[in-house]
Scaffold this active site. Sequence first.
Site, PDB file in Angstrom:
ATOM      1  N   GLY A 102      42.200  48.685  36.677  1.00 54.02           N
ATOM      2  CA  GLY A 102      41.928  49.375  37.941  1.00 54.02           C
ATOM      3  C   GLY A 102      41.123  48.534  38.913  1.00 54.02           C
ATOM      4  O   GLY A 102      40.651  47.439  38.593  1.00 54.02           O
ATOM      5  N   GLY A 104      38.265  47.390  40.102  1.00 54.59           N
ATOM      6  CA  GLY A 104      36.869  47.362  39.682  1.00 54.59           C
ATOM      7  C   GLY A 104      35.939  46.908  40.791  1.00 54.59           C
ATOM      8  O   GLY A 104      34.734  47.132  40.742  1.00 54.59           O
ATOM      9  N   ARG A 105      36.513  46.230  41.769  1.00 54.66           N
ATOM     10  CA  ARG A 105      35.663  45.793  42.889  1.00 54.66           C
ATOM     11  C   ARG A 105      36.470  45.741  44.175  1.00 54.66           C
ATOM     12  O   ARG A 105      36.244  44.886  45.040  1.00 54.66           O
ATOM     13  CB  ARG A 105      35.059  44.444  42.597  1.00 54.66           C
ATOM     14  CG  ARG A 105      36.097  43.419  42.197  1.00 54.66           C
ATOM     15  CD  ARG A 105      35.630  42.100  42.594  1.00 54.66           C
ATOM     16  NE  ARG A 105      36.384  41.086  41.879  1.00 54.66           N
ATOM     17  CZ  ARG A 105      35.984  39.857  41.794  1.00 54.66           C
ATOM     18  NH1 ARG A 105      34.867  39.500  42.355  1.00 54.66           N
ATOM     19  NH2 ARG A 105      36.712  38.977  41.165  1.00 54.66           N
ATOM     20  N   LYS A 124      37.308  43.765  49.205  1.00 58.18           N
ATOM     21  CA  LYS A 124      37.145  43.213  47.856  1.00 58.18           C
ATOM     22  C   LYS A 124      35.706  42.737  47.705  1.00 58.18           C
ATOM     23  O   LYS A 124      35.264  41.862  48.454  1.00 58.18           O
ATOM     24  CB  LYS A 124      38.124  42.057  47.633  1.00 58.18           C
ATOM     25  CG  LYS A 124      38.068  41.494  46.222  1.00 58.18           C
ATOM     26  CD  LYS A 124      39.272  40.653  45.914  1.00 58.18           C
ATOM     27  CE  LYS A 124      39.152  39.984  44.548  1.00 58.18           C
ATOM     28  NZ  LYS A 124      40.316  39.147  44.243  1.00 58.18           N
ATOM     29  N   ASP A 136      30.008  44.241  37.949  1.00 60.89           N
ATOM     30  CA  ASP A 136      29.161  44.824  38.998  1.00 60.89           C
ATOM     31  C   ASP A 136      29.895  45.304  40.251  1.00 60.89           C
ATOM     32  O   ASP A 136      29.295  45.949  41.110  1.00 60.89           O
ATOM     33  CB  ASP A 136      28.070  43.815  39.401  1.00 60.89           C
ATOM     34  CG  ASP A 136      28.660  42.488  39.864  1.00 60.89           C
ATOM     35  OD1 ASP A 136      29.878  42.428  40.108  1.00 60.89           O
ATOM     36  OD2 ASP A 136      27.891  41.519  39.973  1.00 60.89           O
ATOM     37  N   GLY A 137      31.154  44.936  40.404  1.00 62.54           N
ATOM     38  CA  GLY A 137      31.895  45.387  41.581  1.00 62.54           C
ATOM     39  C   GLY A 137      31.740  44.494  42.796  1.00 62.54           C
ATOM     40  O   GLY A 137      32.307  44.781  43.859  1.00 62.54           O
ATOM     41  N   ARG A 194      41.237  42.737  52.727  1.00 61.88           N
ATOM     42  CA  ARG A 194      42.643  42.394  52.511  1.00 61.88           C
ATOM     43  C   ARG A 194      43.528  43.472  53.121  1.00 61.88           C
ATOM     44  O   ARG A 194      43.141  44.641  53.196  1.00 61.88           O
ATOM     45  CB  ARG A 194      42.946  42.319  51.015  1.00 61.88           C
ATOM     46  CG  ARG A 194      41.997  41.453  50.238  1.00 61.88           C
ATOM     47  CD  ARG A 194      42.554  41.089  48.886  1.00 61.88           C
ATOM     48  NE  ARG A 194      42.571  42.169  47.907  1.00 61.88           N
ATOM     49  CZ  ARG A 194      42.804  41.980  46.605  1.00 61.88           C
ATOM     50  NH1 ARG A 194      43.069  40.761  46.154  1.00 61.88           N
ATOM     51  NH2 ARG A 194      42.807  42.989  45.765  1.00 61.88           N
ATOM     52  N   ASP A 271      48.618  43.116  35.893  1.00 61.16           N
ATOM     53  CA  ASP A 271      47.839  43.803  36.929  1.00 61.16           C
ATOM     54  C   ASP A 271      47.688  42.926  38.168  1.00 61.16           C
ATOM     55  O   ASP A 271      47.168  43.375  39.187  1.00 61.16           O
ATOM     56  CB  ASP A 271      46.448  44.193  36.394  1.00 61.16           C
ATOM     57  CG  ASP A 271      45.726  43.018  35.744  1.00 61.16           C
ATOM     58  OD1 ASP A 271      46.305  42.410  34.830  1.00 61.16           O
ATOM     59  OD2 ASP A 271      44.604  42.696  36.160  1.00 61.16           O
ATOM     60  N   ASP A 281      45.738  38.717  44.448  1.00 61.73           N
ATOM     61  CA  ASP A 281      44.587  38.399  43.600  1.00 61.73           C
ATOM     62  C   ASP A 281      44.400  36.898  43.393  1.00 61.73           C
ATOM     63  O   ASP A 281      44.746  36.335  42.352  1.00 61.73           O
ATOM     64  CB  ASP A 281      44.657  39.130  42.250  1.00 61.73           C
ATOM     65  CG  ASP A 281      44.190  40.572  42.401  1.00 61.73           C
ATOM     66  OD1 ASP A 281      43.976  41.013  43.546  1.00 61.73           O
ATOM     67  OD2 ASP A 281      44.039  41.259  41.373  1.00 61.73           O
TER      68      ASP A 281
HETATM   69  P1  AMP Z   1      41.367  39.829  37.880  1.00 64.71           P
HETATM   70  O1  AMP Z   1      42.133  39.271  36.732  1.00 64.71           O
HETATM   71  O2  AMP Z   1      40.297  38.941  38.435  1.00 64.71           O
HETATM   72  O3  AMP Z   1      42.281  40.273  38.967  1.00 64.71           O
HETATM   73  O4  AMP Z   1      40.526  41.113  37.373  1.00 64.71           O
HETATM   74  C1  AMP Z   1      40.863  41.866  36.250  1.00 64.71           C
HETATM   75  C2  AMP Z   1      40.156  43.193  36.271  1.00 64.71           C
HETATM   76  O5  AMP Z   1      38.734  43.002  36.276  1.00 64.71           O
HETATM   77  C3  AMP Z   1      40.458  44.081  37.463  1.00 64.71           C
HETATM   78  O6  AMP Z   1      40.493  45.390  37.021  1.00 64.71           O
HETATM   79  C4  AMP Z   1      39.271  43.831  38.367  1.00 64.71           C
HETATM   80  O7  AMP Z   1      39.045  44.912  39.231  1.00 64.71           O
HETATM   81  C5  AMP Z   1      38.147  43.679  37.369  1.00 64.71           C
HETATM   82  N1  AMP Z   1      37.041  42.877  37.905  1.00 64.71           N
HETATM   83  C6  AMP Z   1      37.020  41.551  38.138  1.00 64.71           C
HETATM   84  N2  AMP Z   1      35.823  41.179  38.625  1.00 64.71           N
HETATM   85  C7  AMP Z   1      35.063  42.291  38.714  1.00 64.71           C
HETATM   86  C8  AMP Z   1      33.740  42.561  39.156  1.00 64.71           C
HETATM   87  N3  AMP Z   1      32.935  41.618  39.607  1.00 64.71           N
HETATM   88  N4  AMP Z   1      33.325  43.851  39.118  1.00 64.71           N
HETATM   89  C9  AMP Z   1      34.127  44.832  38.677  1.00 64.71           C
HETATM   90  N5  AMP Z   1      35.362  44.641  38.233  1.00 64.71           N
HETATM   91  C10 AMP Z   1      35.847  43.383  38.253  1.00 64.71           C
HETATM   92 MG    MG Z   2      43.339  41.479  39.564  1.00 69.87          MG
END
Ligand code: AMP
Ligand code: MG
Length: 520
Positions: A102, A104-105, A124, A136-137, A194, A271, A281
């Site tokens: 989901g 997350g940030r 983002k 931390d988001g 974005r 994802d 991403d």
């Molecule tokens: P990514 O592969 O970087 O696209 O991220 C994979 C998952 O980790 C996604 O669900 C992102 O929302 C979550 N995520 C990555 N970095 C953070 C962050 N700093 N805080 C919260 N969620 C994160």
């Molecule tokens: Mg991602």
Amino acid sequence: MKLREIPVHPHFSKYLPADPSLENRSRPVNNSCFSFVSPVVPSSPKYIHHSKELAKELGLEILPNEVSSYLSGEKSIPSNDFKPFAMCYGGHQFGNWAGQLGDGRAIIIAETDLNDQLYQFQLKGAGPTPYSRRADGFAVLRSSIREYLCSEAMHHLGIPTTRALSLVSTGDKVTRDIMYSGDPKEEPGAIVCRVAPSFIRFGNFEIFAARKEYDELKQLVDYTIFYHFPHLGTPSKETYLSFFREVSQRTRDLMIHWQRVGFVHGVMNTDNLSIHGLTIDYGPYGWLEDYDHNWTPNTTDRDTKRYRYGNQPNIGLWNLVQLANALYTLIENPQPLEEILEEYKETFHRDYKAMMLAKLGLYNQEIPKEFIAFTEEFLNRLKLDYTIFFRLLSEEPITESRFVEIISASSYLNKETVEAMKGYSLDWLGHYLEHLDYETTNWEVRSTKMKQINPKYVLRNYMAQIAIEEAERGNYALIDELYQMLLNPYDDQPHYQKWFAKRPEWAANKIGSSMLSCSS
Ligand code: AMP
Ligand code: MG
């Protein structure tokens, strides 16, 4: 139109099931496409840059102070009925089902209809959501600069991508352990806004199939088709198949584009694959410099190299298999899904070959595929810079002496080694010249066509890294310079000649310049 005048109304968040809980803590969210959540108000948001080109396309006139307030989480764009939200999705990470991931940030701060096209605006790095898991988001400046510049660069290369409207610093510190070595540091926080028709990913469908939430799955598929693929028709098994076929074709086309310019995404988890076939991403991505099918910029993937350059098309297919599995419950017949996957393979090989030949200025399709394999081997053995080699090949008619010049300008090997391999290089040239003999187009026409697909300027990692280091010292001039240059990546821009150069030696093994971790 000003930012605060955009007609913002719920769309995705109106027609699809919402998480009934408003509790903003990490938790499983069932039977829902999204959760309402508000961005954190940053302590001191500052404007860094915005895409005037995207603003213009959207019909917006934006001033820096509007960016720093409306696109940072400080103020919301006025609306009677819209509330910000984060999407729920799952995903296969590095080949394994990871369950709920989901946004997350990432928080969608507006849904809007501009010039008859739906858009979502997403911040983002604007703080935690129910999908933040243990993180931390927030986002750091370095990764935000990389995403901002590369999104727009990809767009101007003609490659489907989510767009980046703006970049702001938050004034807040974010703690990151860049190399996961137990050495966390505080870094400046930043936010990219974005923009895309939607941020729906393969993983949005997978999560419902994995949880056997078939009603929600059907609702999301029907929504996606109705609003984003309306030409496919009304819901039926046939329509779902057409939908899968189109996603498959768009994914294949995207893979051809990435291979064409040497873009390596780095984290092609399901994802991180857009249902629209957009590049999405931007994490530890990179640009191929010395040609190598096995190269990945992502240090987290350095052992298995799952997401290496040469494997991207296979992973595109692997991810489509996961999407097919998720859609299967609506279609209930594996055979046509398998046929579509088979079609991906066949058409990929055909189109990849045509693309590589076009990079060489060869349009005669009778050329055997062995010549492509020979070309790839030649690029690899001579360690040729993918961008420079093809660009120089496009600029002047080829002769033996010109060829020798091109090799020395684009190879990362030392002079002696290049010299020692001269016989091999000339063997490749001989084959190339033979194929060129059959071309009926004249040189000027061919050169123009070649330059339109062989970019002169790409966002090499070391370039982004210098811009980042300057930005961390408060100087944003290079962000603007690179941004301006990358607006016209296929044009000769003599004043930017210094960026049409091989990666400097100091950057070969530097963190940020040739390899990156997922930390962002
Ligand atoms: P990514 O592969 O970087 O696209 O991220 C994979 C998952 O980790 C996604 O669900 C992102 O929302 C979550 N995520 C990555 N970095 C953070 C962050 N700093 N805080 C919260 N969620 C994160
Ligand atoms: Mg991602």
